[in-house]
Design a protein around this motif. Structure first.
Motif, mmCIF file in Angstrom:
data_model
loop_
_atom_site.group_PDB
_atom_site.id
_atom_site.type_symbol
_atom_site.label_atom_id
_atom_site.label_comp_id
_atom_site.label_asym_id
_atom_site.label_seq_id
_atom_site.Cartn_x
_atom_site.Cartn_y
_atom_site.Cartn_z
ATOM 1 N N MET A 97 21.136 -20.755 -1.153
ATOM 2 C CA MET A 97 20.257 -19.473 -1.084
ATOM 3 C C MET A 97 18.990 -19.730 -1.863
ATOM 4 N N PHE A 98 17.831 -19.046 -1.407
ATOM 5 C CA PHE A 98 16.526 -19.017 -2.216
ATOM 6 C C PHE A 98 15.664 -17.859 -1.898
ATOM 7 N N LEU A 99 14.761 -17.318 -2.859
ATOM 8 C CA LEU A 99 14.193 -16.392 -2.387
ATOM 9 C C LEU A 99 12.883 -16.471 -1.570
ATOM 10 N N THR A 100 12.434 -16.031 -0.825
ATOM 11 C CA THR A 100 11.289 -16.285 0.204
ATOM 12 C C THR A 100 10.158 -15.217 -0.084
ATOM 13 N N ASP A 101 10.344 -14.074 -0.539
ATOM 14 C CA ASP A 101 9.330 -13.148 -0.741
ATOM 15 C C ASP A 101 9.965 -12.251 -1.925
ATOM 16 N N PHE A 102 8.779 -11.754 -2.751
ATOM 17 C CA PHE A 102 8.820 -10.848 -3.931
ATOM 18 C C PHE A 102 7.665 -9.919 -3.924
ATOM 19 N N LYS A 103 8.080 -8.604 -3.921
ATOM 20 C CA LYS A 103 6.987 -7.634 -3.934
ATOM 21 C C LYS A 103 7.291 -6.610 -5.007
ATOM 22 N N VAL A 104 6.100 -6.069 -5.715
ATOM 23 C CA VAL A 104 6.392 -5.007 -6.675
ATOM 24 C C VAL A 104 5.534 -3.874 -6.395
ATOM 25 N N ARG A 105 6.117 -2.656 -6.391
ATOM 26 C CA ARG A 105 5.099 -1.471 -6.278
ATOM 27 C C ARG A 105 5.441 -0.575 -7.116
ATOM 28 N N ARG A 118 0.851 -1.080 -0.136
ATOM 29 C CA ARG A 118 -0.005 0.330 -0.079
ATOM 30 C C ARG A 118 0.828 1.144 -0.137
ATOM 31 N N LEU A 119 0.626 2.175 -0.782
ATOM 32 C CA LEU A 119 1.449 3.230 -0.766
ATOM 33 C C LEU A 119 1.135 4.076 0.607
#
Lengths: 549, 549
Positions: free
Chosen positions: B478-486, B298-299
């Protein structure tokens, strides 16, 4: 809403019959970080406020900026109803006769109907910030007001930091008010400049001031630093002030000024104090709010009370079924009174009753009932899509297309044959390059286009519209106004599904669409596809038969 | 701020010593249009709230959605301090014995510490919405509470629409409260469900209820439809309620719920009522607010009181010079108390001190001073990046890399030569195909790898790690657990800059990184690049000299 004071016995004692609205959107509101009105913007807003019926419109501070000077210059010939233009300034600078004060003389030359000047009422501000004696400040207040009264019928005095000043040195704060009053100030405006006050103390302070100056008209100027500017303003009215200063949408420095978009309906509809706004004018409230957002080039506050897009939006399924039984069960006022409307959101919490009421709005003549198979089919389809990550609450256009499909009232205008997107970056410091090619079939004919873009989504958007614009020239006028991406599950990180929400406009209408995929570009394509289809449906463009074999 | 009640003589009469905080961000807040928390989001928020010290954390409505069921399931083994998990539900459905009610039994089986159920207290809701008699409703309230009390130490009763109900039928509204109280409800929560109330009537109604049920603990649950949810909540506390329900940032249906981010500092710092939040915890307020914004994608509300970016921002020369003389002349509280900071938009002072302290933490032996050029350089670099849309609140690893660079304590482990991403979709119903190729230089050696992926970002992630894993086997783990785009600005829609936030793990540690670009794939690449560099730095892997000529 008369019950509001049923349990508030003494409330009606001090309550005035009438309150003046004083808008400072163009002065205090122009201080908002990120807002810079052009002279043209200021003129349009001022005229719109006059049309709405605000009593006092503070246009700016003559001498503070060339923009404000130009504004007052160009406002000289205005044809307003009862609205009056106010010029803002400060008490005279120390060290010379007030008649020589450039600031005051600029106000007098501004062509405004009234002047509003601020002066210090907190002792420590006088001694520390101004660096003069308390007596000298009293003289400046008194002589400045008296001088302006020789040139204006109406002069307002803003007592800066009044509530802090009253707490720190009650006697001096009152002396400042007396000085302004004796010099002829028409209204003494009590300012909560730092915004640190809360309603009950505000009520009590105003009550004490009224006891001290029983015949003096008072005003309130509140800031929102405690998220209480509206409550403080209403508390002051309840204690007897006859003028409320605020801004449209509560714009203003730091946390903003008191929000007139909330204060006006609360006073007129709930507290039952007349702000001189007719029911017709009150129905313009939402559009006034949107207009100022447009002028300020500002994203609307969707959850804004009374006028916001979600102010009367309903999500929970239980609520919706109840609303259809009796509106006011879940609405504190009728949204139409402020020119807003009820919205029913579709969401995983929503039941079939949400969807039925949407279908009924879409096809009133169809006369759908709860048990209609179309409803059942739509519900199933929506639940399926929501399970994959679709959310329609922000995407009315996609939702309507979905309903049209479930009512077999939809014909495709084009079919995707393929898109290709290339994105390349050479070296750590080089900008990337994005190119997209799109091939679609329109009525059996193949259309193929390519475009570069500022990022891959932008490239795809350009290529898709380039491929379609010859068959559908109406798309020329269409453009994207908003673009949101939401990653849906944190489970598989970069493999997670993403939801792309797109808002489009053609200058007249705005509509939003949604697409979901594990591939952000496919999700974007789906949202773009719906956006274009919806535009063509709204324009009544016939779909070529070949698409719908 | 003790002055606040100096003019409010009777205020301290009913004021409680202590107030419990009840957070419903995960239940009522999840109703917000545009917010849909994943189970993972809900767990992270719940744990963060427990860390902050909220007394009661309402996690959701067991049975309302699979998501909420999964959340309660996964929260069974939690290690919180004093915070307790609350499950929400409603009084039993009419027509069967309460012991058979599926809803109530779901609450009992949820593994929560306490239950909170709502019941009707507005007579017309009972007869019109529920369609049962007033007596039947009283029985449902009483038996539902009594049944839950057999299984929970603590049961809260939300009196839905209480203020409207009290106005419409005072006697019945009080009967509902009596029924819940006699059945053993620990706290009766007075709900302004439609958000139509304003502070003075709220104060008076609560005062009357307290007179009627003097020994009963009360709570307040306010909505913001009059922009007064915070003021109403504080008015209720002033009248003696001991529990305040609200959400982080005031998220919630329509115009939102009462905003705990404002209520907490007002109660603790101004009204001087203890919410059990220590000064150290209160300094986490701004970061808690930002964390929930990130989780909700959320902005941020930049003008948000207390915690917003502009809450203590100062423009205008007069202000600034005055602030230098004495801070509190223009600030209603010290921003550091709530973990915020003064922003003087004309100077570089802002943020400097906390960047210094972070640098000192990073390099204790370096013994940096305030005037060290390294600090100035870091501040400048951060301001540059923030101007382009970077936000380091959610990206500690990127922030640490940035500080290391500014202290020239950073050695690159690899250099990007190029990446190419291909994304193709053939036909409307075909799945898309994503392929990425990445070429990097490691110690003068060129490594080139290609990978398919489930979407372009995933393909790029795989290709990049494939290119590096031989040189740096540690990346295997190593691995990615979260990914967010804004999306940062809506001005140019699909041309807008996007911010990608990535969270990585190697099983032992978790770290997050950020990348910004108008190209979503380049933004993702930048975040991936930092994620890998940080892992190598943490592992103490030496960088090949060739990268850092």
């Amino acid at each position: 809403m008369a019950y509001l004071f049923k349990y508030d016995s003494d409330a009606l004692m001090a309550l005035p019959k009438h309150v003046d609205l004083f808008d400072t959107t163009l002065r205090d509101g122009a201080q908002t970080a990120g807002i810079s009105f052009s002279v043209e913007d200021k003129k349009r807003i001022a005229n719109r406020l006059a049309e709405f019926g605000v009593h006092w419109i503070e246009g700016g501070w003559p001498g503070a900026s060339p923009k404000d000077d130009l504004f007052f210059e160009q406002m000289r010939e205005r044809s307003w109803g009862r609205s009056k233009l106010v010029a803002f300034g400060s008490t005279a600078r120390p060290g010379h006769a007030v008649e020589k004060d450039r600031g005051l003389n600029r106000l007098i030359g501004s062509g405004a109907d009234a002047a509003c000047i601020f002066g210090k009422s907190w002792d420590v501000h006088v001694t520390k910030a101004l660096g003069i004696t308390l007596e000298e400040n009293l003289r400046l207040v008194s002589e400045s007001v008296a001088y302006l009264k020789q040139h204006f019928d109406t002069v307002f005095f803003d007592a800066e930091h009044f509530f802090d000043g009253f707490a720190a040195n009650e006697r001096y704060a009152l002396q400042v008010l007396e000085a302004a009053a004796e010099a002829g100030a028409d209204t003494l405006v009590l300012c909560d400049t730092n915004g640190g006050s809360i309603p009950f103390p505000v009520f009590d302070v105003v009550t004490r001031v009224k006891k001290h100056l029983p015949d003096q008209a008072l005003g309130i100027h509140a800031h929102n630093d405690c998220e209480m500017a509206v409550a403080n303003s209403v508390a002051a009215v309840r204690a007897g002030v006859q003028q409320v200063q605020g801004t449209v949408n509560g714009v203003g420095e730091r946390c903003g000024n008191a929000n007139l978009m909330s204060i006006i309906p609360i006073l007129q509809l709930k507290v039952k104090v007349d702000c001189g706004v007719s029911p017709e004018q009150l129905r313009q409230l939402s559009s006034l709010s949107q207009f100022v957002n447009e002028m300020a080039n500002r994203l609307p506050w969707q959850h804004q009370p009374f006028v916001g897009q979600n102010a009367f939006a309903h999500k929970g399924g239980i609520h919706v079924s109840a609303i259809r039984k009796q509106r006011d069960l879940y609405e504190h006022i009728d949204p139409l009174l402020v020119g807003n409307e009820q919205r029913v959101l579709v969401s995983d919490q929503a039941g079939r009753s949400n969807i039925l009421s949407k279908l009924q709005k879409l096809e009133p003549e169809a006369g759908l009932a709860d048990d209609d198979p179309v409803v059942a089919e739509a519900v199933t389809r929506i639940k399926e899509l929501e399970a994959t990550g679709y959310a329609f609450e922000g995407a009315d256009a996609s939702f309507q297309l979905l309903l049209r499909r479930s009512m077999s009232r939809f014909q495709r205008h084009f079919e995707l044959v393929r898109f290709r997107v290339y994105d390349e970056k050479r070296g750590h410091h080089e900008d990337p390059e994005s190119e997209a090619t799109v091939q679609v079939r329109v009525g059996g004919e193949l259309k193929h286009a390519a475009a570069l873009g500022n990022g891959p989504v932008n490239a795809m958007d350009r290529a898709l519209r380039a491929a379609l614009v010859h068959a559908y020239p109406g798309l020329e006028a269409m453009f994207l106004t908003d673009f949101k991406v939401r990653v849906l599950t944190t489970r598989e990180a970069t493999e997670a599904a993403v939801r792309v929400l797109i808002e489009s406009s053609d200058g007249k209408r705005k509509w939003s669409t949604v697409g979901v995929s594990t591939d952000v570009l496919e999700a974007a394509y789906r949202a773009l596809n719906d956006a274009i289809e919806y535009k063509l449906v709204m324009d009544g463009v016939a779909a070529p038969a070949a698409e719908n074999r």
